[in-house]
Design an enzyme around this catalytic site. Structure first.
Site, PDB file in Angstrom:
ATOM      1  N   HIS A  53      -5.014   2.428  -5.881  1.00 15.36           N
ATOM      2  CA  HIS A  53      -4.321   3.621  -5.233  1.00 15.36           C
ATOM      3  C   HIS A  53      -5.581   4.269  -4.299  1.00 15.36           C
ATOM      4  O   HIS A  53      -5.821   5.632  -4.598  1.00 15.36           O
ATOM      5  CB  HIS A  53      -3.483   4.219  -5.676  1.00 15.36           C
ATOM      6  N   ILE A  54      -6.183   3.881  -3.326  1.00 12.86           N
ATOM      7  CA  ILE A  54      -7.513   4.466  -2.532  1.00 12.86           C
ATOM      8  C   ILE A  54      -6.897   4.003  -1.002  1.00 12.86           C
ATOM      9  O   ILE A  54      -7.785   4.338  -0.150  1.00 12.86           O
ATOM     10  CB  ILE A  54      -8.521   3.751  -3.082  1.00 12.86           C
ATOM     11  N   GLY A  55      -5.661   4.006  -0.811  1.00  9.75           N
ATOM     12  CA  GLY A  55      -5.115   3.941   0.782  1.00  9.75           C
ATOM     13  C   GLY A  55      -5.802   4.825   1.592  1.00  9.75           C
ATOM     14  O   GLY A  55      -6.284   4.968   2.733  1.00  9.75           O
ATOM     15  N   SER A  56      -5.847   6.110   1.147  1.00  6.09           N
ATOM     16  CA  SER A  56      -6.267   7.237   2.041  1.00  6.09           C
ATOM     17  C   SER A  56      -7.477   7.871   1.733  1.00  6.09           C
ATOM     18  O   SER A  56      -8.009   8.821   2.214  1.00  6.09           O
ATOM     19  CB  SER A  56      -5.232   8.574   2.010  1.00  6.09           C
ATOM     20  N   GLU A  82       0.806   3.920 -12.714  1.00  7.98           N
ATOM     21  CA  GLU A  82      -0.599   4.694 -12.330  1.00  7.98           C
ATOM     22  C   GLU A  82      -1.115   5.812 -13.009  1.00  7.98           C
ATOM     23  O   GLU A  82      -0.294   6.592 -13.108  1.00  7.98           O
ATOM     24  CB  GLU A  82      -0.376   4.924 -10.709  1.00  7.98           C
ATOM     25  N   ASP A 133      -2.515  -2.189  -3.570  1.00  5.40           N
ATOM     26  CA  ASP A 133      -3.038  -0.948  -3.755  1.00  5.40           C
ATOM     27  C   ASP A 133      -2.154   0.053  -4.771  1.00  5.40           C
ATOM     28  O   ASP A 133      -2.627   1.233  -5.070  1.00  5.40           O
ATOM     29  CB  ASP A 133      -3.419  -0.280  -2.475  1.00  5.40           C
ATOM     30  N   THR A 188       0.975  -1.309   0.169  1.00  3.92           N
ATOM     31  CA  THR A 188      -0.019   0.089   0.159  1.00  3.92           C
ATOM     32  C   THR A 188       0.876   1.269  -0.240  1.00  3.92           C
ATOM     33  O   THR A 188       0.449   2.313   0.345  1.00  3.92           O
ATOM     34  CB  THR A 188      -1.103  -0.031   1.213  1.00  3.92           C
ATOM     35  N   ALA A 189       2.173   1.102  -0.085  1.00  3.74           N
ATOM     36  CA  ALA A 189       2.990   2.226  -0.148  1.00  3.74           C
ATOM     37  C   ALA A 189       3.429   2.999  -1.662  1.00  3.74           C
ATOM     38  O   ALA A 189       2.564   3.917  -1.913  1.00  3.74           O
ATOM     39  CB  ALA A 189       4.569   1.829   0.749  1.00  3.74           C
ATOM     40  N   ARG A 190       4.184   2.169  -2.345  1.00  4.92           N
ATOM     41  CA  ARG A 190       4.393   2.714  -3.825  1.00  4.92           C
ATOM     42  C   ARG A 190       4.894   1.516  -4.546  1.00  4.92           C
ATOM     43  O   ARG A 190       5.682   0.622  -4.247  1.00  4.92           O
ATOM     44  CB  ARG A 190       5.651   3.967  -3.480  1.00  4.92           C
TER      45      ARG A 190
HETATM   46  C1  8YV Z   1      -2.974   9.682  -1.817  1.00  2.00           C
HETATM   47  C2  8YV Z   1      -0.578   8.641  -1.044  1.00  2.00           C
HETATM   48  O1  8YV Z   1      -3.564   8.892  -2.644  1.00  2.00           O
HETATM   49  O2  8YV Z   1      -0.403  10.347   0.765  1.00  2.00           O
HETATM   50  C3  8YV Z   1       0.242   9.597  -0.076  1.00  2.00           C
HETATM   51  O3  8YV Z   1       1.243   9.370  -0.318  1.00  2.00           O
HETATM   52  O4  8YV Z   1      -0.145   8.060  -1.612  1.00  2.00           O
HETATM   53  C4  8YV Z   1      -2.340   8.794  -0.897  1.00  2.00           C
HETATM   54  O5  8YV Z   1      -2.399   9.010   0.454  1.00  2.00           O
HETATM   55  C5  8YV Z   1      -2.352  10.870  -2.666  1.00  2.00           C
HETATM   56  O6  8YV Z   1      -1.059  11.125  -2.557  1.00  2.00           O
HETATM   57  C6  8YV Z   1      -3.452  12.062  -2.181  1.00  2.00           C
HETATM   58  O7  8YV Z   1      -2.884  13.080  -2.847  1.00  2.00           O
END
Ligand code: 8YV
Length: 321
Positions: free
Chosen positions: A287-290, A269, A264, A238-240
């Site tokens: 990529h919906i972690g946050s 991307e 994720d 869920t990082a990169r």
């Molecule tokens: C977001 C993220 O999708 O914070 C990060 O590094 O990858 C995620 O929280 C995104 O960057 C929101 O701008």
């Protein structure tokens, strides 16, 4: 009110965040929320004092070189800042901030979703029912791996890693971790520290990635490191995407050496990796972690806190450069 700082917000933030931004700044928004290509990003930054971008806006060295002198701060709406060349920003005297802490809970939830989705074949099962292909049941059907009581390896025990470890403890998992430095006992909470990546991988029934992308970490999950994991382990990222060599991951998933992956994030991307998408033992999210309502507000407010501190002459709490 012409002396208010002008702030470019290139992506669609929440109504509450925009309302607060408009109280203190002259805000320029991107009405249709498209991703600015390089030239458009540079052009949009020409008459602004600050920009509040997401990880989708790439501030590479050449983009930073083309920014106007009046642009003094890049207040990111993200914790990861691999989309910004920090050295180039520093050389131009541009302050860079991020939004740590506020997204740890949401991202930990997605890490656990990825772990369970991978372990219990969530994607395969969902598609079978949805597509009308569920025409059979047996005790031998769709059997997955149980994570309860297994070893949970955290690579990068920062804020998100620590919260994810807490959630894994809820499944009775034994937490192991590797981090640049060992945590204090109150943060460690009994987790077992490994002073090398290899040592952590050797005991990780589930390996969850939580480290930033740096020249040292790019591609760190590759054929050699995947081979160290216990047989039929599960990888969660869920990082990169850049942390993982996706070709090596595909080979490990196809061979069955790796039981499954919950991802994720991807090297490409948006879009992901079609070959990963063709594998049943991959659980994937875009990529919906946050991406929760609460966290989107909190991230925007945190970025505004940093802007407010900067423009009132103080020190932004999340200043990286
Ligand atoms: C977001 C993220 O999708 O914070 C990060 O590094 O990858 C995620 O929280 C995104 O960057 C929101 O701008």
């Amino acid at each position: 009110m012409t002396d208010r700082p002008v702030v470019l917000i290139p992506r669609k933030l929440t109504a509450a965040v925009l309302e607060r931004a408009n109280e203190n700044y002259n805000v320029i928004v991107n009405d249709d929320d498209h991703v600015f290509p390089r030239e458009e990003l540079i052009a949009a930054c020409q008459n602004v004092d600050a920009v509040l971008p997401c990880h989708s806006e790439h501030f590479s060295a050449d983009v930073i070189a083309a920014l106007p002198d009046r642009l003094k701060i890049i207040a990111n709406h993200s914790v990861g800042v691999d989309h910004v060349d920090l050295d180039a920003a520093k050389a131009r005297g541009i302050v860079v901030t991020n939004t740590p802490d506020v997204l740890s809970d949401a991202t930990a939830e997605i890490a656990i979703l990825c772990m369970l989705g991978a372990a219990r074949r969530g994607s395969e099962g969902d598609r079978m029912v949805r597509d009308g292909r569920w025409n059979f049941w047996s005790p031998a059907f769709m059997v997955g791996r149980q994570v309860t009581g297994r070893r949970f390896g955290v690579l990068g025990m920062g804020r998100v890693g620590q919260v994810t470890a807490d959630r894994a403890r809820g499944f009775g998992m034994e937490v192991h971790y590797h981090n640049r430095s060992r945590l204090s006992p109150d943060k460690e909470k009994g987790a077992i520290f490994h002073d090398s990546v290899e040592s952590l991988l050797a005991v990780s029934d589930v390996l969850s990635l939580h480290c930033p992308t740096t020249p040292d970490t790019i591609g760190m999950i590759n054929a050699d490191t995947l081979a160290i994991l216990p047989d039929r382990a599960i990888l969660v990222n869920t990082a990169r995407g850049a942390l993982v060599d996706e070709d090596a991951l595909i080979a490990a998933l196809k061979s069955g050496r790796l039981f499954a992956a919950g991802l994720d994030v991807f090297r490409t991307e948006p879009g992901g990796n079609p070959e990963l998408a063709s594998l049943e033992n991959v659980f994937m999210l875009p990529h919906i972690g946050s991406a929760t309502f609460e966290t989107r507000d909190a991230m925007g407010f945190r970025a505004l806190d940093n802007l407010d501190a900067f423009f009132s002459g103080g020190a932004p709490i999340d200043r990286l450069v």
